[in-house]
Design an enzyme around this catalytic site. Structure first.
Site, PDB file in Angstrom:
ATOM      1  N   ASP A  67       1.137  -1.211  -0.111  1.00  0.00           N
ATOM      2  CA  ASP A  67       0.043  -0.121  -0.118  1.00  0.00           C
ATOM      3  C   ASP A  67       0.571   1.180  -0.125  1.00  0.00           C
ATOM      4  O   ASP A  67       2.002   1.214  -0.063  1.00  0.00           O
ATOM      5  CB  ASP A  67      -0.949   0.074   1.294  1.00  0.00           C
ATOM      6  CG  ASP A  67      -0.160  -0.390   2.516  1.00  0.00           C
ATOM      7  OD1 ASP A  67       0.921  -0.341   2.596  1.00  0.00           O
ATOM      8  OD2 ASP A  67      -0.976  -0.677   3.478  1.00  0.00           O
ATOM      9  N   ASP A 136      -7.533  -2.698  13.744  1.00  0.00           N
ATOM     10  CA  ASP A 136      -9.043  -2.922  13.307  1.00  0.00           C
ATOM     11  C   ASP A 136      -9.041  -4.104  12.546  1.00  0.00           C
ATOM     12  O   ASP A 136     -10.231  -4.591  12.074  1.00  0.00           O
ATOM     13  CB  ASP A 136      -9.723  -1.845  12.706  1.00  0.00           C
ATOM     14  CG  ASP A 136      -8.945  -1.402  11.462  1.00  0.00           C
ATOM     15  OD1 ASP A 136      -8.075  -2.007  11.014  1.00  0.00           O
ATOM     16  OD2 ASP A 136      -9.565  -0.473  10.791  1.00  0.00           O
ATOM     17  N   HIS A 138      -7.296  -5.047   9.666  1.00  0.00           N
ATOM     18  CA  HIS A 138      -6.960  -4.764   8.242  1.00  0.00           C
ATOM     19  C   HIS A 138      -5.473  -5.351   8.050  1.00  0.00           C
ATOM     20  O   HIS A 138      -4.679  -5.529   8.850  1.00  0.00           O
ATOM     21  CB  HIS A 138      -6.833  -3.418   7.937  1.00  0.00           C
ATOM     22  CG  HIS A 138      -5.895  -2.402   8.549  1.00  0.00           C
ATOM     23  ND1 HIS A 138      -6.081  -1.201   8.593  1.00  0.00           N
ATOM     24  CD2 HIS A 138      -4.585  -2.688   8.738  1.00  0.00           C
ATOM     25  CE1 HIS A 138      -4.904  -0.593   9.045  1.00  0.00           C
ATOM     26  NE2 HIS A 138      -4.084  -1.473   9.120  1.00  0.00           N
ATOM     27  N   GLU A 143      -9.741  -1.831   4.900  1.00  0.00           N
ATOM     28  CA  GLU A 143     -10.503  -1.575   6.273  1.00  0.00           C
ATOM     29  C   GLU A 143     -11.804  -2.374   6.225  1.00  0.00           C
ATOM     30  O   GLU A 143     -12.180  -2.912   5.572  1.00  0.00           O
ATOM     31  CB  GLU A 143     -10.761  -0.092   6.252  1.00  0.00           C
ATOM     32  CG  GLU A 143      -9.653   0.588   5.912  1.00  0.00           C
ATOM     33  CD  GLU A 143      -8.861   0.987   7.497  1.00  0.00           C
ATOM     34  OE1 GLU A 143      -8.632  -0.109   8.076  1.00  0.00           O
ATOM     35  OE2 GLU A 143      -8.400   1.830   7.813  1.00  0.00           O
TER      36      GLU A 143
HETATM   37  C1  GLP Z   1      -0.259   0.025   8.449  1.00  0.00           C
HETATM   38  C2  GLP Z   1      -0.092  -0.823   7.119  1.00  0.00           C
HETATM   39  C3  GLP Z   1      -0.443  -2.164   7.371  1.00  0.00           C
HETATM   40  C4  GLP Z   1       0.256  -2.853   8.911  1.00  0.00           C
HETATM   41  C5  GLP Z   1      -0.206  -1.900   9.920  1.00  0.00           C
HETATM   42  C6  GLP Z   1       0.231  -2.295  11.383  1.00  0.00           C
HETATM   43  O1  GLP Z   1      -1.833   0.405   8.347  1.00  0.00           O
HETATM   44  N1  GLP Z   1      -0.925  -0.349   6.193  1.00  0.00           N
HETATM   45  O2  GLP Z   1       0.015  -2.995   6.454  1.00  0.00           O
HETATM   46  O3  GLP Z   1       0.059  -3.925   8.970  1.00  0.00           O
HETATM   47  O4  GLP Z   1       0.100  -0.598   9.553  1.00  0.00           O
HETATM   48  O5  GLP Z   1       1.210  -1.421  11.732  1.00  0.00           O
HETATM   49  P1  GLP Z   1       1.968  -1.567  12.893  1.00  0.00           P
HETATM   50  O6  GLP Z   1       3.053  -2.683  12.442  1.00  0.00           O
HETATM   51  O7  GLP Z   1       2.684  -0.186  13.158  1.00  0.00           O
HETATM   52  O8  GLP Z   1       1.098  -1.991  14.134  1.00  0.00           O
END
Ligand code: GLP
Length: 263
Positions: A67, A136, A138, A143
């Site tokens: 992404d 959440d 995802h 989402e």
């Molecule tokens: C973002 C990314 C996700 C990732 C998530 C978790 O939202 N788009 O791909 O899994 O962060 O982040 P963290 O590792 O900071 O908890």
């Protein structure tokens, strides 16, 4: 789906990096699917160390990230392109022209989604997709209510994701409200997936993702349908899993995991 619970975050991270490295050694031309977020920083540091100290070779590999924020260009410190260069690509011998992320500055979001899908297809598909999980539930930025068949597209982010990620921006209010993300269907097409989850604050959502009913409210639950999905977590994130004893038993007994027991 298989679940591997490691005693510490460090061991879960090293385990993940080792699996990626082993696959890369077996198939130097592999197409890596990459993720961002705080969890992955240590994985990329470990891969960079393996490149430096063990000669792990990325020269023939290609990559596709999940992404990118809409409206951020690659030289913006908060873009995922910048993150990937900073944490991984600048430290290994990957050919940057073979590293792909959605273009956050694309003018036509529909065309950008189609371009990204076509590029993945032209590369022969993703061999191993690395995933984290949002609070959440995802994966990527899929989402709640994302179609479990969705493809790469622009997606509006939830207030919860905003709350989770805005602190990473110098000015939290600069965080875009939308992002391009591979769809759940795109992720499901990867030949294998690794979901890495660490820390107590992810325990609740991990339990739902792995052991709960499949629902578009939690896009990670779609992985229950994947033929080769591996969940790696630390003790804290795995604390609420009901099948913990069984998952540990499989890890102890299955021959394929023997060589990984000491990580
Ligand atoms: C973002 C990314 C996700 C990732 C998530 C978790 O939202 N788009 O791909 O899994 O962060 O982040 P963290 O590792 O900071 O908890």
């Amino acid at each position: 789906m298989e679940v591997i619970i490691r005693p510490t975050t460090e061991s879960a991270v090293k385990f993940t990096a080792r699996l990626i490295a082993d696959q890369l050694r077996a198939n130097p031309k592999m197409v890596l699917g990459l993720a961002t977020g705080r969890t992955m920083e240590a994985v990329y540091a470990e891969l960079a160390r393996m490149h430096r100290e063990e000669g792990l070779d990325f020269s023939q590999a290609q990559s596709f990230n999940l992404d990118e924020y809409i409206g951020l260009s690659g030289d913006n410190k908060n873009s995922y392109r910048y993150y990937m260069n900073y944490h991984l690509f600048n430290h290994v011998n990957i050919d940057k022209s073979k590293t792909n992320l959605p273009n956050g500055m694309a003018e036509d979001p529909i065309a950008e989604g189609e371009r990204y899908e076509a590029a993945i297809k032209a590369a022969g598909g993703v061999d191993m997709q690395l995933l984290g999980i949002g609070r959440d539930g995802h994966i990527g930025f899929n989402e709640p209510l994302s179609s479990l068949n969705s493809r790469t597209r622009a997606k509006a982010l939830t207030p919860e994701t905003y709350e989770q990620n805005a602190p990473l921006f110098d000015k939290p209010e600069d965080m875009p409200m939308r992002a391009f993300t591979m769809g759940v269907g795109t992720i499901m097409d990867a030949k294998s997936v690794i979901l890495l989850v660490t820390g107590a604050e992810k325990a609740q959502i991990l339990k739902k993702a792995v052991e709960g009913p499949v629902t578009s409210m939690i896009s990670a639950t779609a992985l229950q349908y994947h033929n080769k999905a591996l969940v790696i977590c630390d003790e804290e994130a795995g604390a609420l899993l009901e099948g913990k004893k069984y998952y540990n038993w499989i890890f102890e007994k299955e021959p394929q995991w023997q060589k990984y027991h000491n990580i």
